[in-house]
Design a protein around this motif. Structure first.
Motif, mmCIF file in Angstrom:
data_model
loop_
_atom_site.group_PDB
_atom_site.id
_atom_site.type_symbol
_atom_site.label_atom_id
_atom_site.label_comp_id
_atom_site.label_asym_id
_atom_site.label_seq_id
_atom_site.Cartn_x
_atom_site.Cartn_y
_atom_site.Cartn_z
ATOM 1 N N LEU A 294 0.819 -1.224 0.000
ATOM 2 C CA LEU A 294 0.000 0.000 0.000
ATOM 3 C C LEU A 294 0.848 1.267 0.000
ATOM 4 O O LEU A 294 0.664 2.119 -0.875
ATOM 5 C CB LEU A 294 -1.023 -0.033 1.137
ATOM 6 C CG LEU A 294 -2.093 -1.102 0.903
ATOM 7 C CD1 LEU A 294 -2.878 -1.388 2.160
ATOM 8 C CD2 LEU A 294 -3.018 -0.694 -0.225
ATOM 9 N N PRO B 97 2.278 5.108 8.823
ATOM 10 C CA PRO B 97 1.855 3.706 8.698
ATOM 11 C C PRO B 97 1.090 3.275 9.949
ATOM 12 O O PRO B 97 1.088 3.981 10.957
ATOM 13 C CB PRO B 97 3.188 2.960 8.614
ATOM 14 C CG PRO B 97 4.143 3.809 9.397
ATOM 15 C CD PRO B 97 3.689 5.245 9.239
ATOM 16 N N THR C 5 -13.338 4.508 9.838
ATOM 17 C CA THR C 5 -12.274 5.517 9.972
ATOM 18 C C THR C 5 -12.340 6.485 8.789
ATOM 19 O O THR C 5 -12.195 7.703 8.963
ATOM 20 C CB THR C 5 -10.876 4.851 10.011
ATOM 21 O OG1 THR C 5 -10.923 3.686 10.818
ATOM 22 C CG2 THR C 5 -9.829 5.794 10.521
ATOM 23 N N ILE D 60 -12.649 10.534 8.810
ATOM 24 C CA ILE D 60 -11.660 11.386 8.135
ATOM 25 C C ILE D 60 -12.359 12.322 7.155
ATOM 26 O O ILE D 60 -12.038 13.512 7.080
ATOM 27 C CB ILE D 60 -10.593 10.502 7.456
ATOM 28 C CG1 ILE D 60 -9.678 9.937 8.548
ATOM 29 C CG2 ILE D 60 -9.803 11.264 6.394
ATOM 30 C CD1 ILE D 60 -8.639 8.960 8.072
HETATM 31 P P1 NAD Z 1 -7.911 1.423 10.358
HETATM 32 O O1 NAD Z 1 -8.910 2.324 9.748
HETATM 33 O O2 NAD Z 1 -8.122 1.022 11.780
HETATM 34 O O3 NAD Z 1 -6.464 2.076 10.325
HETATM 35 C C1 NAD Z 1 -5.830 2.466 9.119
HETATM 36 C C2 NAD Z 1 -4.826 3.569 9.399
HETATM 37 O O4 NAD Z 1 -5.530 4.714 9.871
HETATM 38 C C3 NAD Z 1 -3.795 3.245 10.483
HETATM 39 O O5 NAD Z 1 -2.555 3.851 10.144
HETATM 40 C C4 NAD Z 1 -4.384 3.914 11.712
HETATM 41 O O6 NAD Z 1 -3.410 4.253 12.694
HETATM 42 C C5 NAD Z 1 -4.999 5.162 11.102
HETATM 43 N N1 NAD Z 1 -6.119 5.726 11.868
HETATM 44 C C6 NAD Z 1 -6.967 5.082 12.704
HETATM 45 N N2 NAD Z 1 -7.866 5.966 13.212
HETATM 46 C C7 NAD Z 1 -7.579 7.170 12.669
HETATM 47 C C8 NAD Z 1 -8.144 8.464 12.798
HETATM 48 N N3 NAD Z 1 -9.208 8.687 13.591
HETATM 49 N N4 NAD Z 1 -7.599 9.471 12.085
HETATM 50 C C9 NAD Z 1 -6.552 9.256 11.266
HETATM 51 N N5 NAD Z 1 -5.956 8.056 11.114
HETATM 52 C C10 NAD Z 1 -6.476 7.023 11.803
HETATM 53 O O7 NAD Z 1 -7.805 0.157 9.418
HETATM 54 P P2 NAD Z 1 -6.966 -1.179 9.630
HETATM 55 O O8 NAD Z 1 -7.641 -2.049 10.618
HETATM 56 O O9 NAD Z 1 -5.527 -0.828 9.842
HETATM 57 O O10 NAD Z 1 -7.046 -1.823 8.167
HETATM 58 C C11 NAD Z 1 -8.012 -2.736 7.758
HETATM 59 C C12 NAD Z 1 -9.051 -2.076 6.873
HETATM 60 O O11 NAD Z 1 -8.438 -1.486 5.730
HETATM 61 C C13 NAD Z 1 -10.068 -3.060 6.314
HETATM 62 O O12 NAD Z 1 -11.353 -2.515 6.422
HETATM 63 C C14 NAD Z 1 -9.674 -3.180 4.839
HETATM 64 O O13 NAD Z 1 -10.713 -3.573 3.990
HETATM 65 C C15 NAD Z 1 -9.174 -1.802 4.549
HETATM 66 N N6 NAD Z 1 -8.284 -1.783 3.375
HETATM 67 C C16 NAD Z 1 -8.745 -1.233 2.204
HETATM 68 C C17 NAD Z 1 -7.943 -1.254 1.058
HETATM 69 C C18 NAD Z 1 -8.424 -0.688 -0.260
HETATM 70 O O14 NAD Z 1 -7.634 -0.602 -1.198
HETATM 71 N N7 NAD Z 1 -9.689 -0.316 -0.382
HETATM 72 C C19 NAD Z 1 -6.671 -1.832 1.118
HETATM 73 C C20 NAD Z 1 -6.247 -2.382 2.327
HETATM 74 C C21 NAD Z 1 -7.059 -2.353 3.459
#
Ligand code: NAD
Length: 487
Positions: free
Chosen positions: A158, A177, A233, A237
Protein backbone atom coordinates in the motif's frame (compact mmCIF):
# COMPACT_ATOMS: atom_id res chain seq x y z
CA UNK A 1 19.09 -9.91 22.32
CA UNK A 2 18.70 -6.12 22.52
CA UNK A 3 15.48 -4.83 20.98
CA UNK A 4 16.34 -2.35 18.21
CA UNK A 5 15.06 1.20 18.58
CA UNK A 6 13.89 2.59 15.24
CA UNK A 7 13.19 6.26 14.60
CA UNK A 8 10.88 8.56 12.70
CA UNK A 9 12.20 10.57 9.77
CA UNK A 10 11.44 14.29 9.88
CA UNK A 11 13.10 17.05 7.85
CA UNK A 12 15.82 14.73 6.58
CA UNK A 13 16.79 13.41 10.06
CA UNK A 14 16.04 10.21 11.95
CA UNK A 15 14.53 11.39 15.23
CA UNK A 16 12.56 10.57 18.40
CA UNK A 17 9.33 12.20 19.49
CA UNK A 18 9.55 15.47 21.42
CA UNK A 19 8.25 13.76 24.57
CA UNK A 20 10.61 10.77 24.27
CA UNK A 21 7.59 8.43 24.47
CA UNK A 22 7.90 5.09 22.64
CA UNK A 23 5.82 2.03 21.77
CA UNK A 24 6.70 -1.62 21.15
CA UNK A 25 6.09 -3.63 18.00
CA UNK A 26 5.21 -7.26 18.83
CA UNK A 27 5.45 -10.11 16.34
CA UNK A 28 2.05 -11.77 15.91
CA UNK A 29 3.93 -14.82 14.59
CA UNK A 30 6.42 -15.38 17.42
CA UNK A 31 5.26 -13.12 20.23
CA UNK A 32 8.69 -11.44 20.56
CA UNK A 33 9.19 -7.67 20.78
CA UNK A 34 10.69 -6.74 17.40
CA UNK A 35 11.45 -3.06 17.93
CA UNK A 36 10.53 0.11 19.78
CA UNK A 37 9.58 3.30 17.94
CA UNK A 38 8.85 6.87 18.96
CA UNK A 39 5.20 7.58 19.63
CA UNK A 40 4.45 10.82 17.80
CA UNK A 41 2.08 13.30 19.37
CA UNK A 42 0.35 16.16 17.54
CA UNK A 43 3.39 18.43 18.05
CA UNK A 44 5.70 15.93 16.25
CA UNK A 45 3.24 15.69 13.36
CA UNK A 46 3.08 19.51 13.08
CA UNK A 47 6.89 19.54 12.86
CA UNK A 48 6.75 17.00 9.99
CA UNK A 49 4.05 18.99 8.19
CA UNK A 50 6.06 22.22 8.55
CA UNK A 51 9.15 20.51 7.10
CA UNK A 52 7.09 19.19 4.20
CA UNK A 53 5.52 22.57 3.50
CA UNK A 54 8.95 24.19 3.43
CA UNK A 55 10.40 21.53 1.08
CA UNK A 56 7.50 21.25 -1.37
CA UNK A 57 8.18 24.20 -3.70
CA UNK A 58 11.80 23.08 -4.21
CA UNK A 59 10.65 19.53 -4.93
CA UNK A 60 8.02 20.68 -7.41
CA UNK A 61 10.63 22.67 -9.34
CA UNK A 62 12.68 19.51 -10.03
CA UNK A 63 12.16 18.37 -13.62
CA UNK A 64 10.08 15.30 -14.32
CA UNK A 65 13.34 13.62 -15.39
CA UNK A 66 14.94 14.32 -12.01
CA UNK A 67 11.87 13.06 -10.14
CA UNK A 68 11.59 9.94 -12.31
CA UNK A 69 15.27 9.15 -11.79
CA UNK A 70 14.75 9.51 -8.04
CA UNK A 71 11.99 6.85 -8.20
CA UNK A 72 14.25 4.50 -10.16
CA UNK A 73 17.02 4.96 -7.55
CA UNK A 74 14.52 4.07 -4.81
CA UNK A 75 13.64 0.81 -6.59
CA UNK A 76 17.36 0.05 -6.89
CA UNK A 77 17.78 0.58 -3.16
CA UNK A 78 14.93 -1.86 -2.42
CA UNK A 79 16.10 -4.65 -4.74
CA UNK A 80 19.13 -5.98 -2.77
CA UNK A 81 17.08 -6.00 0.46
CA UNK A 82 14.01 -7.93 -0.69
CA UNK A 83 14.76 -11.11 1.27
CA UNK A 84 15.73 -9.38 4.53
CA UNK A 85 12.83 -6.92 4.41
CA UNK A 86 10.38 -9.70 3.49
CA UNK A 87 11.41 -11.57 6.64
CA UNK A 88 10.83 -8.44 8.75
CA UNK A 89 7.44 -8.05 7.04
CA UNK A 90 6.53 -11.65 7.92
CA UNK A 91 7.61 -11.15 11.52
CA UNK A 92 5.68 -7.91 12.04
CA UNK A 93 2.59 -8.79 9.98
CA UNK A 94 2.34 -12.59 10.30
CA UNK A 95 1.94 -13.40 6.58
CA UNK A 96 3.75 -16.35 4.95
CA UNK A 97 7.25 -15.57 3.74
CA UNK A 98 6.36 -16.39 0.11
CA UNK A 99 3.59 -13.75 0.20
CA UNK A 100 5.92 -11.28 1.95
CA UNK A 101 8.64 -11.70 -0.68
CA UNK A 102 6.14 -11.09 -3.45
CA UNK A 103 4.75 -8.04 -1.67
CA UNK A 104 8.13 -6.32 -1.20
CA UNK A 105 9.33 -7.17 -4.70
CA UNK A 106 6.11 -5.95 -6.38
CA UNK A 107 6.75 -2.44 -5.12
CA UNK A 108 9.49 -2.19 -7.75
CA UNK A 109 7.52 -2.81 -10.99
CA UNK A 110 4.56 -0.91 -9.58
CA UNK A 111 6.63 2.17 -8.91
CA UNK A 112 8.40 1.90 -12.26
CA UNK A 113 5.01 1.64 -13.98
CA UNK A 114 3.82 4.85 -12.31
CA UNK A 115 7.10 6.55 -13.17
CA UNK A 116 6.39 5.80 -16.84
CA UNK A 117 2.85 7.16 -16.36
CA UNK A 118 4.33 10.38 -15.05
CA UNK A 119 6.79 10.62 -17.95
CA UNK A 120 3.99 10.13 -20.46
CA UNK A 121 1.44 12.36 -18.76
CA UNK A 122 -0.44 14.38 -21.38
CA UNK A 123 -2.71 17.36 -20.89
CA UNK A 124 -4.79 18.93 -23.66
CA UNK A 125 -4.67 22.39 -25.20
CA UNK A 126 -8.20 23.61 -25.97
CA UNK A 127 -9.43 26.24 -28.42
CA UNK A 128 -11.69 28.90 -26.94
CA UNK A 129 -15.32 28.02 -27.68
CA UNK A 130 -17.15 31.33 -27.39
CA UNK A 131 -13.88 33.29 -27.68
CA UNK A 132 -11.85 31.93 -30.63
CA UNK A 133 -8.92 34.25 -29.88
CA UNK A 134 -8.30 32.38 -26.63
CA UNK A 135 -6.36 29.16 -25.91
CA UNK A 136 -6.63 27.06 -22.78
CA UNK A 137 -3.44 25.25 -21.72
CA UNK A 138 -4.10 22.57 -19.12
CA UNK A 139 -1.37 21.71 -16.62
CA UNK A 140 -1.30 19.03 -13.93
CA UNK A 141 0.22 20.40 -10.75
CA UNK A 142 0.98 18.80 -7.35
CA UNK A 143 -1.59 19.13 -4.56
CA UNK A 144 1.10 20.46 -2.18
CA UNK A 145 1.62 18.69 1.15
CA UNK A 146 0.04 15.26 1.26
CA UNK A 147 -0.61 12.97 4.22
CA UNK A 148 -0.56 9.25 3.45
CA UNK A 149 -2.13 7.00 6.11
CA UNK A 150 -1.94 3.23 5.63
CA UNK A 151 -3.21 0.04 7.37
CA UNK A 152 -1.34 -3.07 8.62
CA UNK A 153 -2.52 -5.70 6.12
CA UNK A 154 -0.10 -4.75 3.28
CA UNK A 155 2.71 -2.70 4.90
CA UNK A 156 4.75 -2.60 1.65
CA UNK A 157 2.19 -2.89 -1.15
CA UNK A 158 0.00 0.00 0.00
CA UNK A 159 2.71 2.57 0.78
CA UNK A 160 4.31 1.24 -2.42
CA UNK A 161 1.25 2.43 -4.32
CA UNK A 162 1.20 5.90 -2.82
CA UNK A 163 4.11 7.49 -1.02
CA UNK A 164 6.76 7.70 -3.74
CA UNK A 165 4.08 8.31 -6.38
CA UNK A 166 2.86 11.33 -4.40
CA UNK A 167 6.46 12.52 -4.15
CA UNK A 168 7.32 12.23 -7.84
CA UNK A 169 4.16 14.15 -8.69
CA UNK A 170 5.81 17.04 -6.80
CA UNK A 171 4.07 16.69 -3.43
CA UNK A 172 5.90 16.72 -0.13
CA UNK A 173 4.71 13.78 1.96
CA UNK A 174 4.04 12.96 5.58
CA UNK A 175 3.56 9.21 5.82
CA UNK A 176 1.88 7.51 8.79
CA UNK A 177 1.85 3.71 8.70
CA UNK A 178 -0.21 1.53 11.06
CA UNK A 179 1.34 1.14 14.52
CA UNK A 180 1.27 -2.67 14.17
CA UNK A 181 3.59 -2.64 11.14
CA UNK A 182 5.92 0.39 11.15
CA UNK A 183 9.16 -1.58 10.58
CA UNK A 184 8.45 -2.02 6.86
CA UNK A 185 7.81 1.73 6.65
CA UNK A 186 11.19 2.46 8.25
CA UNK A 187 12.86 0.22 5.65
CA UNK A 188 11.02 2.00 2.85
CA UNK A 189 12.34 5.32 4.19
CA UNK A 190 15.86 3.82 4.38
CA UNK A 191 15.59 3.05 0.67
CA UNK A 192 14.40 6.59 -0.05
CA UNK A 193 17.17 8.13 2.02
CA UNK A 194 19.73 5.94 0.22
CA UNK A 195 18.29 7.17 -3.10
CA UNK A 196 18.84 10.80 -2.09
CA UNK A 197 15.43 12.46 -1.73
CA UNK A 198 15.38 16.21 -1.04
CA UNK A 199 15.44 17.17 2.65
CA UNK A 200 11.95 17.51 4.15
CA UNK A 201 10.18 16.17 1.06
CA UNK A 202 9.41 12.80 2.67
CA UNK A 203 8.66 12.45 6.38
CA UNK A 204 7.74 9.37 8.40
CA UNK A 205 5.80 9.59 11.62
CA UNK A 206 4.76 6.69 13.85
CA UNK A 207 1.97 6.82 16.38
CA UNK A 208 -1.73 6.37 17.12
CA UNK A 209 -4.33 7.04 14.43
CA UNK A 210 -6.73 9.12 16.54
CA UNK A 211 -3.98 11.64 17.52
CA UNK A 212 -1.00 11.48 15.12
CA UNK A 213 -3.17 10.45 12.13
CA UNK A 214 -5.93 12.92 12.98
CA UNK A 215 -3.44 15.80 13.27
CA UNK A 216 -2.52 15.14 9.63
CA UNK A 217 -6.20 15.07 8.67
CA UNK A 218 -7.00 18.34 10.48
CA UNK A 219 -3.78 20.30 9.93
CA UNK A 220 -4.59 23.32 7.73
CA UNK A 221 -1.18 23.12 6.03
CA UNK A 222 -1.99 19.67 4.61
CA UNK A 223 -3.55 19.88 1.15
CA UNK A 224 -4.37 16.24 0.45
CA UNK A 225 -5.08 13.06 2.41
CA UNK A 226 -4.64 9.61 0.93
CA UNK A 227 -6.19 7.19 3.39
CA UNK A 228 -6.47 3.39 3.26
CA UNK A 229 -8.25 1.62 6.09
CA UNK A 230 -11.63 0.81 7.59
CA UNK A 231 -14.82 2.34 6.30
CA UNK A 232 -15.67 3.78 9.75
CA UNK A 233 -12.27 5.52 9.97
CA UNK A 234 -12.65 6.79 6.40
CA UNK A 235 -16.03 8.30 7.25
CA UNK A 236 -14.58 10.12 10.25
CA UNK A 237 -11.66 11.39 8.14
CA UNK A 238 -13.99 12.67 5.44
CA UNK A 239 -15.93 14.64 8.09
CA UNK A 240 -12.81 16.09 9.70
CA UNK A 241 -10.65 16.85 6.64
CA UNK A 242 -12.62 19.91 5.56
CA UNK A 243 -11.81 20.96 2.00
CA UNK A 244 -8.63 18.93 1.58
CA UNK A 245 -8.46 16.67 -1.47
CA UNK A 246 -9.27 13.30 0.07
CA UNK A 247 -8.83 9.86 -1.49
CA UNK A 248 -10.35 6.98 0.48
CA UNK A 249 -9.57 3.28 -0.07
CA UNK A 250 -11.88 1.53 2.38
CA UNK A 251 -13.34 -1.83 3.35
CA UNK A 252 -15.14 -4.44 1.31
CA UNK A 253 -17.17 -7.61 1.59
CA UNK A 254 -16.78 -8.72 -1.99
CA UNK A 255 -19.08 -11.52 -3.16
CA UNK A 256 -17.83 -14.29 -5.44
CA UNK A 257 -20.92 -15.47 -7.33
CA UNK A 258 -20.97 -19.02 -8.71
CA UNK A 259 -23.64 -19.64 -11.38
CA UNK A 260 -24.97 -23.11 -12.19
CA UNK A 261 -22.84 -23.40 -15.37
CA UNK A 262 -19.49 -22.49 -13.73
CA UNK A 263 -16.36 -24.63 -13.73
CA UNK A 264 -16.70 -25.69 -10.10
CA UNK A 265 -13.11 -26.91 -9.65
CA UNK A 266 -11.71 -23.59 -10.85
CA UNK A 267 -14.27 -21.73 -8.71
CA UNK A 268 -13.27 -23.73 -5.61
CA UNK A 269 -9.56 -22.99 -6.17
CA UNK A 270 -10.32 -19.29 -6.64
CA UNK A 271 -12.52 -19.29 -3.54
CA UNK A 272 -9.73 -20.75 -1.41
CA UNK A 273 -7.17 -18.29 -2.82
CA UNK A 274 -9.36 -15.22 -2.29
CA UNK A 275 -10.51 -16.32 1.18
CA UNK A 276 -7.20 -17.51 2.69
CA UNK A 277 -4.47 -15.41 1.07
CA UNK A 278 -2.97 -13.15 3.77
CA UNK A 279 -5.26 -15.05 6.19
CA UNK A 280 -8.23 -13.30 4.59
CA UNK A 281 -7.04 -9.89 5.84
CA UNK A 282 -7.56 -8.32 2.44
CA UNK A 283 -9.90 -5.49 1.43
CA UNK A 284 -10.77 -7.42 -1.75
CA UNK A 285 -10.93 -10.88 -0.16
CA UNK A 286 -13.75 -13.15 -1.29
CA UNK A 287 -15.85 -11.83 1.59
CA UNK A 288 -18.92 -13.93 0.77
CA UNK A 289 -19.46 -16.93 -1.54
CA UNK A 290 -22.84 -16.83 -3.31
CA UNK A 291 -23.70 -20.11 -5.02
CA UNK A 292 -26.64 -21.17 -7.18
CA UNK A 293 -28.77 -23.78 -5.37
CA UNK A 294 -28.35 -26.30 -8.23
CA UNK A 295 -24.57 -26.55 -7.75
CA UNK A 296 -24.45 -25.74 -4.04
CA UNK A 297 -23.65 -29.23 -2.70
CA UNK A 298 -21.03 -30.03 -5.34
CA UNK A 299 -19.28 -26.68 -4.85
CA UNK A 300 -19.29 -26.92 -1.06
CA UNK A 301 -17.60 -30.35 -1.23
CA UNK A 302 -14.88 -28.94 -3.48
CA UNK A 303 -14.35 -25.85 -1.32
CA UNK A 304 -13.92 -27.97 1.81
CA UNK A 305 -11.42 -30.16 -0.07
CA UNK A 306 -9.46 -27.12 -1.32
CA UNK A 307 -9.48 -25.53 2.13
CA UNK A 308 -7.74 -28.57 3.63
CA UNK A 309 -4.78 -27.93 1.28
CA UNK A 310 -4.05 -24.56 2.92
CA UNK A 311 -1.34 -25.37 5.46
CA UNK A 312 -1.24 -23.28 8.61
CA UNK A 313 2.08 -22.84 10.37
CA UNK A 314 5.15 -20.77 11.11
CA UNK A 315 5.01 -18.06 8.43
CA UNK A 316 8.80 -18.12 8.07
CA UNK A 317 8.58 -21.60 6.51
CA UNK A 318 8.32 -21.83 2.71
CA UNK A 319 5.53 -24.44 2.83
CA UNK A 320 3.23 -22.35 5.04
CA UNK A 321 0.10 -20.99 3.33
CA UNK A 322 -1.56 -19.34 6.35
CA UNK A 323 0.57 -17.70 9.04
CA UNK A 324 -0.69 -15.88 12.10
CA UNK A 325 -3.36 -13.23 11.92
CA UNK A 326 -2.04 -9.77 12.63
CA UNK A 327 -3.78 -8.78 15.85
CA UNK A 328 -6.20 -9.84 18.55
CA UNK A 329 -9.08 -7.40 17.78
CA UNK A 330 -9.21 -8.65 14.17
CA UNK A 331 -9.27 -12.29 15.23
CA UNK A 332 -11.81 -11.55 17.99
CA UNK A 333 -14.05 -10.02 15.30
CA UNK A 334 -13.76 -13.19 13.18
CA UNK A 335 -14.82 -15.25 16.21
CA UNK A 336 -17.71 -12.87 16.92
CA UNK A 337 -18.94 -13.23 13.33
CA UNK A 338 -18.65 -17.03 13.49
CA UNK A 339 -20.48 -17.25 16.83
CA UNK A 340 -23.23 -15.00 15.48
CA UNK A 341 -23.57 -17.19 12.36
CA UNK A 342 -23.61 -20.47 14.28
CA UNK A 343 -26.11 -18.99 16.73
CA UNK A 344 -28.44 -18.27 13.80
CA UNK A 345 -28.08 -21.72 12.23
CA UNK A 346 -24.93 -21.68 10.04
CA UNK A 347 -22.72 -24.81 10.03
CA UNK A 348 -18.91 -24.81 10.28
CA UNK A 349 -17.62 -27.45 7.83
CA UNK A 350 -13.88 -26.87 8.25
CA UNK A 351 -11.69 -24.95 10.71
CA UNK A 352 -13.56 -22.55 12.97
CA UNK A 353 -11.29 -22.51 16.05
CA UNK A 354 -7.88 -21.07 17.01
CA UNK A 355 -5.09 -23.60 16.67
CA UNK A 356 -3.62 -24.30 20.13
CA UNK A 357 0.07 -24.77 21.04
CA UNK A 358 1.32 -22.15 18.59
CA UNK A 359 3.78 -19.40 19.66
CA UNK A 360 0.89 -16.89 19.90
CA UNK A 361 -2.90 -17.30 20.12
CA UNK A 362 -3.28 -15.64 16.69
CA UNK A 363 -3.27 -18.76 14.47
CA UNK A 364 -6.63 -19.45 12.84
CA UNK A 365 -7.15 -22.08 10.13
CA UNK A 366 -8.96 -22.04 6.77
CA UNK A 367 -12.63 -22.07 7.71
CA UNK A 368 -15.72 -22.94 5.65
CA UNK A 369 -19.18 -21.97 6.90
CA UNK A 370 -22.31 -23.11 5.07
CA UNK A 371 -25.91 -22.01 5.50
CA UNK A 372 -25.00 -18.33 5.86
CA UNK A 373 -27.82 -15.82 5.38
CA UNK A 374 -27.94 -12.05 4.99
CA UNK A 375 -29.09 -11.47 8.58
CA UNK A 376 -25.75 -12.87 9.86
CA UNK A 377 -22.63 -10.74 10.33
CA UNK A 378 -20.82 -13.25 8.07
CA UNK A 379 -23.39 -12.49 5.37
CA UNK A 380 -23.65 -8.72 5.61
CA UNK A 381 -20.31 -7.23 6.72
CA UNK A 382 -16.53 -7.41 6.41
CA UNK A 383 -15.16 -10.36 8.45
CA UNK A 384 -11.44 -9.93 7.55
CA UNK A 385 -10.22 -13.42 8.39
CA UNK A 386 -9.59 -16.81 6.68
CA UNK A 387 -13.28 -17.64 6.34
CA UNK A 388 -15.42 -18.72 3.37
CA UNK A 389 -19.07 -17.91 4.27
CA UNK A 390 -21.38 -19.68 1.80
CA UNK A 391 -24.81 -18.27 0.91
CA UNK A 392 -27.28 -19.87 -1.54
CA UNK A 393 -29.36 -18.10 -4.23
CA UNK A 394 -32.07 -19.14 -6.70
CA UNK A 395 -31.96 -16.50 -9.47
CA UNK A 396 -29.63 -13.90 -10.94
CA UNK A 397 -31.85 -11.15 -9.48
CA UNK A 398 -31.51 -12.61 -6.01
CA UNK A 399 -27.72 -12.95 -6.42
CA UNK A 400 -27.48 -9.25 -7.33
CA UNK A 401 -29.67 -8.25 -4.40
CA UNK A 402 -27.54 -10.23 -1.90
CA UNK A 403 -24.27 -9.01 -3.46
CA UNK A 404 -25.21 -5.32 -3.29
CA UNK A 405 -26.93 -5.48 0.10
CA UNK A 406 -24.06 -4.45 2.43
CA UNK A 407 -23.42 -1.38 0.21
CA UNK A 408 -19.70 -2.16 -0.05
CA UNK A 409 -18.48 -1.90 -3.62
CA UNK A 410 -14.77 -2.57 -4.04
CA UNK A 411 -14.39 -5.78 -6.05
CA UNK A 412 -16.93 -8.48 -6.96
CA UNK A 413 -16.50 -11.71 -8.96
CA UNK A 414 -18.71 -13.90 -11.15
CA UNK A 415 -18.02 -17.49 -12.20
CA UNK A 416 -19.93 -18.66 -15.26
CA UNK A 417 -19.40 -20.15 -18.73
CA UNK A 418 -22.00 -17.78 -20.17
CA UNK A 419 -20.56 -14.40 -21.14
CA UNK A 420 -24.02 -12.86 -21.61
CA UNK A 421 -25.04 -13.67 -18.03
CA UNK A 422 -21.63 -12.45 -16.84
CA UNK A 423 -22.23 -9.09 -18.52
CA UNK A 424 -25.76 -8.82 -17.17
CA UNK A 425 -24.35 -9.24 -13.67
CA UNK A 426 -21.40 -6.93 -14.40
CA UNK A 427 -23.96 -4.24 -15.27
CA UNK A 428 -26.07 -4.74 -12.15
CA UNK A 429 -23.40 -5.23 -9.50
CA UNK A 430 -22.33 -2.00 -7.82
CA UNK A 431 -18.56 -2.12 -7.48
CA UNK A 432 -15.47 -0.40 -8.82
CA UNK A 433 -14.24 -3.70 -10.23
CA UNK A 434 -16.06 -6.78 -11.55
CA UNK A 435 -13.92 -9.87 -12.12
CA UNK A 436 -15.17 -12.62 -14.43
CA UNK A 437 -13.86 -16.15 -13.74
CA UNK A 438 -11.17 -15.21 -11.24
CA UNK A 439 -11.14 -14.40 -7.51
CA UNK A 440 -12.55 -11.15 -6.05
CA UNK A 441 -8.94 -10.69 -4.94
CA UNK A 442 -7.60 -9.31 -8.20
CA UNK A 443 -5.18 -6.42 -8.57
CA UNK A 444 -2.74 -5.15 -11.21
CA UNK A 445 -0.58 -2.07 -11.66
CA UNK A 446 -2.46 -0.48 -14.51
CA UNK A 447 -6.24 -0.67 -14.12
CA UNK A 448 -8.21 1.76 -11.96
CA UNK A 449 -8.65 0.69 -8.35
CA UNK A 450 -11.23 2.07 -5.92
CA UNK A 451 -14.66 1.61 -4.49
CA UNK A 452 -18.29 2.45 -5.05
CA UNK A 453 -20.45 3.29 -2.02
CA UNK A 454 -18.94 2.43 1.39
CA UNK A 455 -15.69 1.20 -0.17
CA UNK A 456 -14.27 4.63 -0.83
CA UNK A 457 -13.84 7.69 -2.98
CA UNK A 458 -11.48 8.09 -5.94
CA UNK A 459 -9.41 5.83 -8.17
CA UNK A 460 -5.73 4.90 -8.03
CA UNK A 461 -3.29 2.58 -9.86
CA UNK A 462 -1.66 3.30 -13.20
CA UNK A 463 -2.28 6.79 -14.52
CA UNK A 464 -5.15 7.24 -12.05
CA UNK A 465 -2.59 7.51 -9.24
CA UNK A 466 -0.86 10.36 -11.05
CA UNK A 467 -4.23 12.06 -11.54
CA UNK A 468 -5.10 11.57 -7.85
CA UNK A 469 -1.90 13.30 -6.67
CA UNK A 470 -2.18 16.24 -9.05
CA UNK A 471 -4.82 18.80 -9.93
CA UNK A 472 -5.59 20.68 -13.09
CA UNK A 473 -4.63 24.28 -13.60
CA UNK A 474 -5.82 26.05 -16.76
CA UNK A 475 -3.59 28.76 -18.18
CA UNK A 476 -5.68 31.03 -20.42
CA UNK A 477 -3.87 32.70 -23.25
CA UNK A 478 -5.13 35.52 -25.45
CA UNK A 479 -3.52 34.82 -28.84
CA UNK A 480 -5.72 37.32 -30.70
CA UNK A 481 -4.30 40.56 -29.52
CA UNK A 482 -1.15 41.50 -27.60
CA UNK A 483 -1.58 43.95 -24.68
CA UNK A 484 0.10 46.90 -26.45
CA UNK A 485 -1.96 46.45 -29.57
CA UNK A 486 0.96 45.18 -31.69
CA UNK A 487 0.02 42.31 -33.97
P1 NAD B 1 -7.91 1.42 10.36
O1 NAD B 1 -8.91 2.32 9.75
O2 NAD B 1 -8.12 1.02 11.78
O3 NAD B 1 -6.46 2.08 10.32
C1 NAD B 1 -5.83 2.47 9.12
C2 NAD B 1 -4.83 3.57 9.40
O4 NAD B 1 -5.53 4.71 9.87
C3 NAD B 1 -3.79 3.25 10.48
O5 NAD B 1 -2.56 3.85 10.14
C4 NAD B 1 -4.38 3.91 11.71
O6 NAD B 1 -3.41 4.25 12.69
C5 NAD B 1 -5.00 5.16 11.10
N1 NAD B 1 -6.12 5.73 11.87
C6 NAD B 1 -6.97 5.08 12.70
N2 NAD B 1 -7.87 5.97 13.21
C7 NAD B 1 -7.58 7.17 12.67
C8 NAD B 1 -8.14 8.46 12.80
N3 NAD B 1 -9.21 8.69 13.59
N4 NAD B 1 -7.60 9.47 12.09
C9 NAD B 1 -6.55 9.26 11.27
N5 NAD B 1 -5.96 8.06 11.11
C10 NAD B 1 -6.48 7.02 11.80
O7 NAD B 1 -7.80 0.16 9.42
P2 NAD B 1 -6.97 -1.18 9.63
O8 NAD B 1 -7.64 -2.05 10.62
O9 NAD B 1 -5.53 -0.83 9.84
O10 NAD B 1 -7.05 -1.82 8.17
C11 NAD B 1 -8.01 -2.74 7.76
C12 NAD B 1 -9.05 -2.08 6.87
O11 NAD B 1 -8.44 -1.49 5.73
C13 NAD B 1 -10.07 -3.06 6.31
O12 NAD B 1 -11.35 -2.51 6.42
C14 NAD B 1 -9.67 -3.18 4.84
O13 NAD B 1 -10.71 -3.57 3.99
C15 NAD B 1 -9.17 -1.80 4.55
N6 NAD B 1 -8.28 -1.78 3.38
C16 NAD B 1 -8.74 -1.23 2.20
C17 NAD B 1 -7.94 -1.25 1.06
C18 NAD B 1 -8.42 -0.69 -0.26
O14 NAD B 1 -7.63 -0.60 -1.20
N7 NAD B 1 -9.69 -0.32 -0.38
C19 NAD B 1 -6.67 -1.83 1.12
C20 NAD B 1 -6.25 -2.38 2.33
C21 NAD B 1 -7.06 -2.35 3.46
Amino acid sequence: MDVPHLRMFIDGEWCDSATGETFEVHSPATGEVLATLPKANREDVRRAVDAAEEAQPRLARLSIKERAEMAVRITEAIRPNIDAWALDLTLEQGKPIKEARLEVSEVIPNLLWNTEDLKRLETPVLEGYSKPEMMYLLRREPLGTVGVITPWNYPWLLPGEFVVQALICGNAVVFKPASATPISAVHFLEAMQHAGIPRGAMNLIAGPGPTAGMELVENPKVDGICFTGETATGEEISHRAGLKKVGLELGGSGPLIVLDDADLSKAARDIAFGCYNNAGQVCCANGRILVHEKVHDALVRKVVEESRRWRLGDPRREETDIGSMNNEPTLAKVERHLADGVGRGAQVLAGGRRVPAMPTPLYFPATVVDGVTTDMLLGNSETFGPVAPILEFRSLEQAVEIANLPRYGLSMAIHTANIKRAFTLARDLKAGQIVINDPVLYWDYNHPWGGFRRSGIGRVAGRWTIEAFTEIKTVILNVGESPDGAS
